[in-house]
Enzyme design. Structure first.
Site, PDB file in Angstrom:
ATOM      1  N   ILE A 315       8.282 -30.693  29.324  1.00 45.03           N
ATOM      2  CA  ILE A 315       9.756 -30.367  29.283  1.00 45.03           C
ATOM      3  C   ILE A 315      10.186 -31.406  28.219  1.00 45.03           C
ATOM      4  O   ILE A 315      10.119 -32.644  28.480  1.00 45.03           O
ATOM      5  CB  ILE A 315      10.575 -30.440  30.658  1.00 45.03           C
ATOM      6  CG1 ILE A 315      10.165 -29.502  31.582  1.00 45.03           C
ATOM      7  CG2 ILE A 315      12.008 -30.350  30.739  1.00 45.03           C
ATOM      8  CD1 ILE A 315      10.828 -29.631  32.937  1.00 45.03           C
ATOM      9  N   CYS A 321      12.647 -29.210  20.324  1.00 46.62           N
ATOM     10  CA  CYS A 321      13.453 -29.299  21.842  1.00 46.62           C
ATOM     11  C   CYS A 321      14.371 -30.384  22.099  1.00 46.62           C
ATOM     12  O   CYS A 321      13.855 -31.550  21.586  1.00 46.62           O
ATOM     13  CB  CYS A 321      12.334 -29.153  22.726  1.00 46.62           C
ATOM     14  SG  CYS A 321      12.967 -28.947  24.589  1.00 46.62           S
ATOM     15  N   ASP A 360       1.982 -28.271  27.081  1.00 46.58           N
ATOM     16  CA  ASP A 360       2.780 -27.623  25.971  1.00 46.58           C
ATOM     17  C   ASP A 360       3.721 -28.585  25.609  1.00 46.58           C
ATOM     18  O   ASP A 360       4.805 -29.031  26.331  1.00 46.58           O
ATOM     19  CB  ASP A 360       3.690 -26.422  26.796  1.00 46.58           C
ATOM     20  CG  ASP A 360       4.651 -25.644  26.270  1.00 46.58           C
ATOM     21  OD1 ASP A 360       4.619 -25.757  24.938  1.00 46.58           O
ATOM     22  OD2 ASP A 360       5.348 -24.861  26.625  1.00 46.58           O
ATOM     23  N   GLY A 383       3.520 -24.978  19.158  1.00 44.93           N
ATOM     24  CA  GLY A 383       4.576 -24.315  18.438  1.00 44.93           C
ATOM     25  C   GLY A 383       4.441 -24.582  17.033  1.00 44.93           C
ATOM     26  O   GLY A 383       4.096 -24.090  15.879  1.00 44.93           O
ATOM     27  N   TRP A 408      12.314 -22.677  14.376  1.00 47.87           N
ATOM     28  CA  TRP A 408      13.318 -23.049  15.101  1.00 47.87           C
ATOM     29  C   TRP A 408      13.115 -22.588  16.550  1.00 47.87           C
ATOM     30  O   TRP A 408      12.202 -21.941  16.868  1.00 47.87           O
ATOM     31  CB  TRP A 408      14.458 -22.105  14.630  1.00 47.87           C
ATOM     32  CG  TRP A 408      14.238 -20.499  14.720  1.00 47.87           C
ATOM     33  CD1 TRP A 408      14.378 -19.717  15.958  1.00 47.87           C
ATOM     34  CD2 TRP A 408      13.787 -19.721  13.705  1.00 47.87           C
ATOM     35  NE1 TRP A 408      14.142 -18.543  15.744  1.00 47.87           N
ATOM     36  CE2 TRP A 408      13.605 -18.420  14.603  1.00 47.87           C
ATOM     37  CE3 TRP A 408      13.459 -19.819  12.398  1.00 47.87           C
ATOM     38  CZ2 TRP A 408      13.002 -17.311  13.502  1.00 47.87           C
ATOM     39  CZ3 TRP A 408      12.949 -18.671  11.832  1.00 47.87           C
ATOM     40  CH2 TRP A 408      12.836 -17.632  12.337  1.00 47.87           C
ATOM     41  N   GLU A 410      13.637 -21.676  20.789  1.00 46.30           N
ATOM     42  CA  GLU A 410      14.213 -20.716  21.538  1.00 46.30           C
ATOM     43  C   GLU A 410      15.535 -20.915  21.916  1.00 46.30           C
ATOM     44  O   GLU A 410      16.193 -20.171  22.455  1.00 46.30           O
ATOM     45  CB  GLU A 410      13.381 -20.166  22.548  1.00 46.30           C
ATOM     46  CG  GLU A 410      11.942 -19.494  22.029  1.00 46.30           C
ATOM     47  CD  GLU A 410      12.164 -18.254  21.307  1.00 46.30           C
ATOM     48  OE1 GLU A 410      12.385 -17.369  21.883  1.00 46.30           O
ATOM     49  OE2 GLU A 410      11.961 -18.140  19.935  1.00 46.30           O
ATOM     50  N   ARG A 420      15.300 -17.835  28.634  1.00 48.64           N
ATOM     51  CA  ARG A 420      14.645 -18.989  28.844  1.00 48.64           C
ATOM     52  C   ARG A 420      14.935 -20.436  29.619  1.00 48.64           C
ATOM     53  O   ARG A 420      14.493 -20.970  30.315  1.00 48.64           O
ATOM     54  CB  ARG A 420      14.027 -19.515  27.483  1.00 48.64           C
ATOM     55  CG  ARG A 420      12.661 -20.230  27.328  1.00 48.64           C
ATOM     56  CD  ARG A 420      12.371 -20.679  26.162  1.00 48.64           C
ATOM     57  NE  ARG A 420      10.934 -21.311  26.368  1.00 48.64           N
ATOM     58  CZ  ARG A 420      10.870 -22.822  26.474  1.00 48.64           C
ATOM     59  NH1 ARG A 420      11.857 -23.545  26.463  1.00 48.64           N
ATOM     60  NH2 ARG A 420       9.540 -23.282  26.520  1.00 48.64           N
ATOM     61  N   ASN A 462     -18.299 -38.937  20.326  1.00 45.79           N
ATOM     62  CA  ASN A 462     -18.139 -40.242  20.261  1.00 45.79           C
ATOM     63  C   ASN A 462     -18.110 -40.676  21.898  1.00 45.79           C
ATOM     64  O   ASN A 462     -18.361 -41.835  22.163  1.00 45.79           O
ATOM     65  CB  ASN A 462     -16.787 -40.810  19.646  1.00 45.79           C
ATOM     66  CG  ASN A 462     -16.827 -40.597  18.176  1.00 45.79           C
ATOM     67  OD1 ASN A 462     -15.914 -40.245  17.569  1.00 45.79           O
ATOM     68  ND2 ASN A 462     -17.905 -40.951  17.772  1.00 45.79           N
ATOM     69  N   GLY A 489      -3.490 -47.842  11.720  1.00 46.86           N
ATOM     70  CA  GLY A 489      -3.284 -47.013  10.833  1.00 46.86           C
ATOM     71  C   GLY A 489      -3.745 -47.796   9.568  1.00 46.86           C
ATOM     72  O   GLY A 489      -3.996 -49.028   9.641  1.00 46.86           O
TER      73      GLY A 489
END
Length: 502
Positions: A315, A321, A360, A383, A408, A410, A420, A462, A489
């Site tokens: 969420i 989002c 998700d 997404g 974009w 939802e 949704r 690995n 990095g």
């Protein structure tokens, strides 16, 4: 008094994998990424198993029939977006189920009266030099001939010359009838035997059905992981909501949907229990339905007992989002996933029923996918990742010399997918929980997915793992400090591509 979690909420970027022993068998070519999509009992096989742990998000800007076909070719599953009419969503599902790999519907069609000038304009628009000449100029009209770039010479012909004067007429074509050629192998045999570049497939009334191109031969051979059903049709999922499921579900099943998923920003609700109960009581347990989203063990247990066939976790972690900043709810994706997967394993020990977990949201870099799988996710729903590719349904735009794709949420005003975010009130989106944005254009899905999966397989080696269940068992993870993230990095150097030189 409110309950307080003792552990801070963490994201994928705060973890690293620690390497484990790798045997001489641990090479990427030996790694299997097969994973269950839906629940199954101990000792049994799941109804649907994916060949790669990737699904595309239930979003207008991500998952249409083109995305579904492209992802199924690579071994994953797309969930067609549900924030559209029932008829349109069912039509998308139907197109995926009726698509035959290598059998292409003609999208450059002309009439016998179409002029050379109009043909050149169509060539400019589509880039396709092979055009079907049909009686009515449609993709499935009566085939009268074919026009290719070899049939005309611009420098020696009038722009007003009709196609009928220079096309290769039907009686001079090598073609095949649909009832005689049912596989890509049969079509390719005819192409090679007759030295053709393209073979038209017609019905008994001479109507054009498909074209099979020589250039697609190798592409079709390369899809070793394609995900198909027992009728050799691509597997496809579809999104549903908790409002019109009584009408939407039968239409999607009739169209051929293999699996459904309730698309909701928050799944720990009675609405999802009611929806799951209705579907299983009216359409049977063989209809597979995923549910979510949840972020803790309690939410998982609720949906498991409600009958969910897989459960989505996350969420507020998606790139578009803004649920966390508008409503103040959610949980760091890594912490949520670890908690839910722990409960999944506990539920399996108690009941003998394994319910796959889908992570998700929260994916920024490819290695975050590997971390999610190590933490227990059976597969991922993505997404932004898929929205960057040619196959996503959005426009490619050029901004300051760089190409982007539109993307974009939802919960944005553009999508206005109020179902949704529905909590049982008025049928409208009261406030935005998503944004309208651009993402850098990345090219074709196949190339990008191949690179991502190569990274996942390499990291699994690995860690001494050749399968995802083995990876989950053997993975060793460590939290990292902000300083060690910087250390990970490139640092203390000037990158050559950033150093302007004369």
């Amino acid at each position: 008094m409110a309950f307080y979690f003792e552990e801070p909420s963490h994201t994928f970027g705060e973890y690293l994998l620690v390497p484990g022993y790798s045997s001489d068998k641990c090479i990427p070519a030996n790694v299997s990424l097969k994973t269950p999509l839906v629940k199954f009992r101990k000792g049994e096989e799941p109804k649907i198993t994916m060949n790669i742990p990737m699904t595309s998000a239930i979003m207008q800007a991500v998952s249409d029939d083109n995305m579904a076909i492209a992802l199924a070719k690579e071994g994953g599953v797309s969930f067609i977006y549900g924030s559209q009419s029932i008829e349109n969503e069912a039509a998308m599902v139907s197109r995926v189920k009726h698509y035959k790999s290598g059998f292409v519907s003609s999208d450059s069609n002309i009439k016998p009266t179409t002029t050379l000038a109009e043909i050149l304009d169509l060539l400019q628009d589509t880039g396709h030099s092979t055009m079907a000449v049909t009686e009515d100029g449609t993709a499935n009209g009566k085939l009268l001939g074919i026009v290719t770039s070899r049939d005309y010479r611009v420098s020696r012909m009038s722009m007003d010359t009709p196609a009928s004067e220079f096309m290769t007429a039907f009686e001079n074509l090598v073609y095949a009838k649909a009832e005689e050629v049912t596989t890509i192998g049969q079509a390719n045999d005819i192409i090679w035997e007759n030295k053709l570049n393209m073979l038209p497939i017609i019905d008994k009334n001479q109507r054009l059905l498909y074209m099979v191109f020589r250039k697609d031969y190798n592409a079709n051979k390369d899809n070793e992981l394609e995900l198909i059903d027992d009728q050799k049709r691509y597997i496809v999922g579809a999104g549903i909501n908790t409002r019109d499921y009584a009408e939407r579900v039968p239409a999607l099943l009739e169209a051929g949907a293999d699996v459904l998923c309730i698309d909701s920003s928050e799944g720990f609700s009675e609405w999802q229990r009611i929806t799951l109960k209705y579907i299983h009581e009216n359409f049977g347990e063989d209809v597979k339905v995923g549910a979510g989203n949840v972020v803790d063990a309690e939410g998982f247990r609720f949906l498991a007992e409600a009958g969910a066939d897989f459960i989505k976790v996350g969420i507020g972690g998606g790139s578009i989002c803004i649920t966390r900043e508008t409503k103040g709810i959610g949980r760091g994706q890594a912490t949520a996933l670890i908690d839910v997967c722990r409960e999944r394993d506990k539920y399996y020990e108690e009941t003998g029923i394994y319910i796959p977990v889908c992570s998700d949201g929260g994916i920024v870099h490819d290695y975050h996918m590997t971390l999610a799988l190590a933490m227990g996710a059976d597969f991922l729903m993505l997404g932004r990742y898929f929205s960057r590719f040619d196959e996503s349904p959005t426009d490619k735009v050029k901004v300051n010399g760089t190409y982007y794709k539109e993307y974009w949420g939802e919960g944005s005003n553009r999508a206005r997918n109020w179902q949704r975010y529905d909590l049982g009130g008025s049928k409208k989106l009261s406030f935005e929980e998503g944004v309208d944005s651009y993402v850098p254009y990345a090219g074709p899905l196949k190339d990008n997915v191949g690179t991502t999966l190569a990274k996942i397989r390499s990291t699994m080696c690995n860690c001494g793992s050749l399968s995802l269940p083995e990876f989950r068992d053997k993975a060793k993870l460590t939290l990292v400090s902000a300083t060690s993230i910087v250390e990970g990095g490139s640092h203390d150097v000037i990158l050559r591509d950033r150093l302007g030189r004369e």
